[in-house]
Write an enzyme that holds these catalytic residues in place. Structure first.
Site, short mmCIF file in Angstrom:
data_model
loop_
_atom_site.label_atom_id
_atom_site.label_comp_id
_atom_site.label_asym_id
_atom_site.label_seq_id
_atom_site.Cartn_x
_atom_site.Cartn_y
_atom_site.Cartn_z
N SER A 8 -7.90 -3.12 10.10
CA SER A 8 -7.35 -4.24 9.33
C SER A 8 -7.35 -5.50 10.18
O SER A 8 -6.69 -5.57 11.21
CB SER A 8 -5.91 -3.93 8.91
OG SER A 8 -5.31 -5.12 8.44
N HIS A 33 -11.04 -3.80 6.65
CA HIS A 33 -9.93 -3.87 5.69
C HIS A 33 -9.36 -5.29 5.72
O HIS A 33 -8.91 -5.77 6.76
CB HIS A 33 -8.87 -2.84 6.07
CG HIS A 33 -7.74 -2.75 5.11
ND1 HIS A 33 -7.79 -1.98 3.96
CD2 HIS A 33 -6.51 -3.33 5.11
CE1 HIS A 33 -6.64 -2.09 3.30
NE2 HIS A 33 -5.85 -2.91 3.98
N ASP A 35 -6.56 -7.85 4.18
CA ASP A 35 -5.27 -7.92 3.49
C ASP A 35 -5.04 -9.32 2.94
O ASP A 35 -4.88 -10.27 3.71
CB ASP A 35 -4.16 -7.57 4.48
CG ASP A 35 -4.18 -6.10 4.84
OD1 ASP A 35 -4.10 -5.27 3.91
OD2 ASP A 35 -4.29 -5.78 6.04
N MET A 37 -2.59 -11.69 0.91
CA MET A 37 -1.17 -11.77 0.54
C MET A 37 -0.85 -13.14 -0.03
O MET A 37 -1.29 -14.16 0.52
CB MET A 37 -0.31 -11.54 1.77
CG MET A 37 -0.62 -10.23 2.48
SD MET A 37 0.42 -10.07 3.94
CE MET A 37 -0.13 -8.48 4.55
N HIS A 66 -7.90 -5.59 -0.02
CA HIS A 66 -6.59 -5.11 -0.48
C HIS A 66 -5.80 -6.31 -0.99
O HIS A 66 -5.32 -7.13 -0.20
CB HIS A 66 -5.89 -4.42 0.70
CG HIS A 66 -4.49 -3.98 0.42
ND1 HIS A 66 -3.63 -3.60 1.43
CD2 HIS A 66 -3.78 -3.86 -0.74
CE1 HIS A 66 -2.46 -3.26 0.90
NE2 HIS A 66 -2.52 -3.43 -0.41
N MET A 68 -2.72 -8.06 -2.35
CA MET A 68 -1.27 -8.04 -2.52
C MET A 68 -0.87 -9.36 -3.17
O MET A 68 -0.20 -10.20 -2.59
CB MET A 68 -0.57 -7.85 -1.15
CG MET A 68 -0.71 -6.42 -0.63
SD MET A 68 -0.44 -6.31 1.15
CE MET A 68 -2.10 -6.67 1.72
N MET A 137 0.42 3.12 0.14
CA MET A 137 1.07 2.33 1.19
C MET A 137 2.02 3.25 1.95
O MET A 137 2.92 3.87 1.35
CB MET A 137 1.87 1.17 0.60
CG MET A 137 1.04 0.03 0.01
SD MET A 137 -0.29 -0.59 1.06
CE MET A 137 0.60 -1.13 2.52
N ASP A 175 -2.56 3.31 4.22
CA ASP A 175 -2.45 1.97 4.79
C ASP A 175 -1.04 1.71 5.32
O ASP A 175 -0.09 1.61 4.56
CB ASP A 175 -2.81 0.93 3.71
CG ASP A 175 -2.89 -0.47 4.28
OD1 ASP A 175 -2.86 -0.63 5.51
OD2 ASP A 175 -3.00 -1.41 3.47
C1 DX5 Z 1 0.29 -4.21 5.26
C2 DX5 Z 1 -1.20 -4.21 5.20
C3 DX5 Z 1 -1.85 -3.29 6.17
C4 DX5 Z 1 -1.63 -3.63 7.61
C5 DX5 Z 1 -1.77 -2.37 8.39
O1 DX5 Z 1 0.77 -4.92 4.18
O2 DX5 Z 1 -1.63 -3.82 3.92
O3 DX5 Z 1 -3.24 -3.18 5.91
O4 DX5 Z 1 -2.52 -4.60 8.09
O5 DX5 Z 1 -1.44 -2.65 9.69
P1 DX5 Z 1 -0.87 -1.55 10.69
O6 DX5 Z 1 -1.95 -0.55 10.89
O7 DX5 Z 1 -0.55 -2.36 11.89
O8 DX5 Z 1 0.36 -0.95 10.04
ZN ZN Z 2 -3.81 -3.33 3.66
#
Ligand code: DX5
Ligand code: ZN
Length: 216
Positions: A8, A33, A35, A37, A66, A68, A137, A175
């Site tokens: 990620s 990956h 993220d 947000m 991903h 969010m 999650m 994740d």
């Molecule tokens: C959290 C993200 C994850 C995060 C995982 O909201 O969706 O993808 O980056 O990071 P680690 O592996 O550090 O928990």
């Molecule tokens: Zn993620």
């Protein structure tokens, strides 16, 4: 040993993103990956289209996106154009999840659904055959570097049972909080893809951490 590893980039060095992308390219990782947000669905804001487009120019591996964000339908086409290989939306953000899944597939890419830690697996009973991937999650979304929630292991087993019962070909992605101490157990419960942020990028030898996660 045919599971996938998806580092990620949330935990990457944004001042040296190119260096981290090239590290992942060189490593045994399978996907990037990403993220995304919105500061509304989750209490954090990450990065958007200009950054994803630049990542896509350098990445030699598929982009696992991903989302969010609330109302993800509005942006599916743009994420596809920015380079997404797979788009996953949260169950909790979709009023018409079936429509959203097919809107993603209609763009020609793979569709995933994500469950927050509080959302039970049975919510997917009537859509599991339509999705390419389910992401569980294992932390509350919003931040990297959190501790994996123990309930995740039994959720993976429940999800695996549902996938087999319904004849689905969905992959299971985990994740949040994945590291070298829990990866084997997650895989033995039925996980197919492990996301790893903090454990990879906080290491002085990220290539070796990815190697270790891949060799389990
Ligand atoms: C959290 C993200 C994850 C995060 C995982 O909201 O969706 O993808 O980056 O990071 P680690 O592996 O550090 O928990
Ligand atoms: Zn993620």
């Amino acid at each position: 040993m045919n599971h996938l590893i998806a580092p990620s980039l949330l935990s990457a060095d944004f001042l040296n993103l190119e260096k981290d992308i090239e590290m992942v390219n060189r490593s045994e990782a399978d996907w990037f990956h990403l993220d995304i947000m919105d500061g509304v669905f989750v209490p954090n804001i990450s990065f958007g289209f200009p950054v994803i487009e630049k990542i896509n120019q350098k990445a030699t591996k598929p982009l696992d996106v991903h989302l969010m964000i609330i109302d993800p339908d509005r942006y599916i086409q743009r994420f596809k154009e920015a380079g997404a290989y797979l788009i996953s939306v949260h169950y909790e953000t979709c009023q018409n999840l079936h429509r959203t899944v097919y809107a993603i597939k209609k763009t020609g890419i793979k569709a995933g659904v994500v469950l927050n830690p509080h959302s039970p697996v049975h919510l997917l009973t009537n859509i599991i055959k339509d999705v390419d991937l389910v992401m569980l999650m294992s932390v509350n979304p919003g931040y990297g570097g959190q501790k994996l929630i123990e309930e995740t292991y039994s959720k993976i087993e429940q999800l695996k049972d549902l996938i087999l019962e319904k004849g689905s070909s969905a992959m299971i992605e985990i994740d949040g909080g994945v590291d070298i101490t829990n990866a084997a157990k997650l895989l033995s419960c039925g996980a197919d893809v492990l996301v790893a942020g903090n454990t990879v990028f906080s290491s002085h030898d990220p290539i070796d951490v990815i190697h270790a996660l891949k060799r389990i």
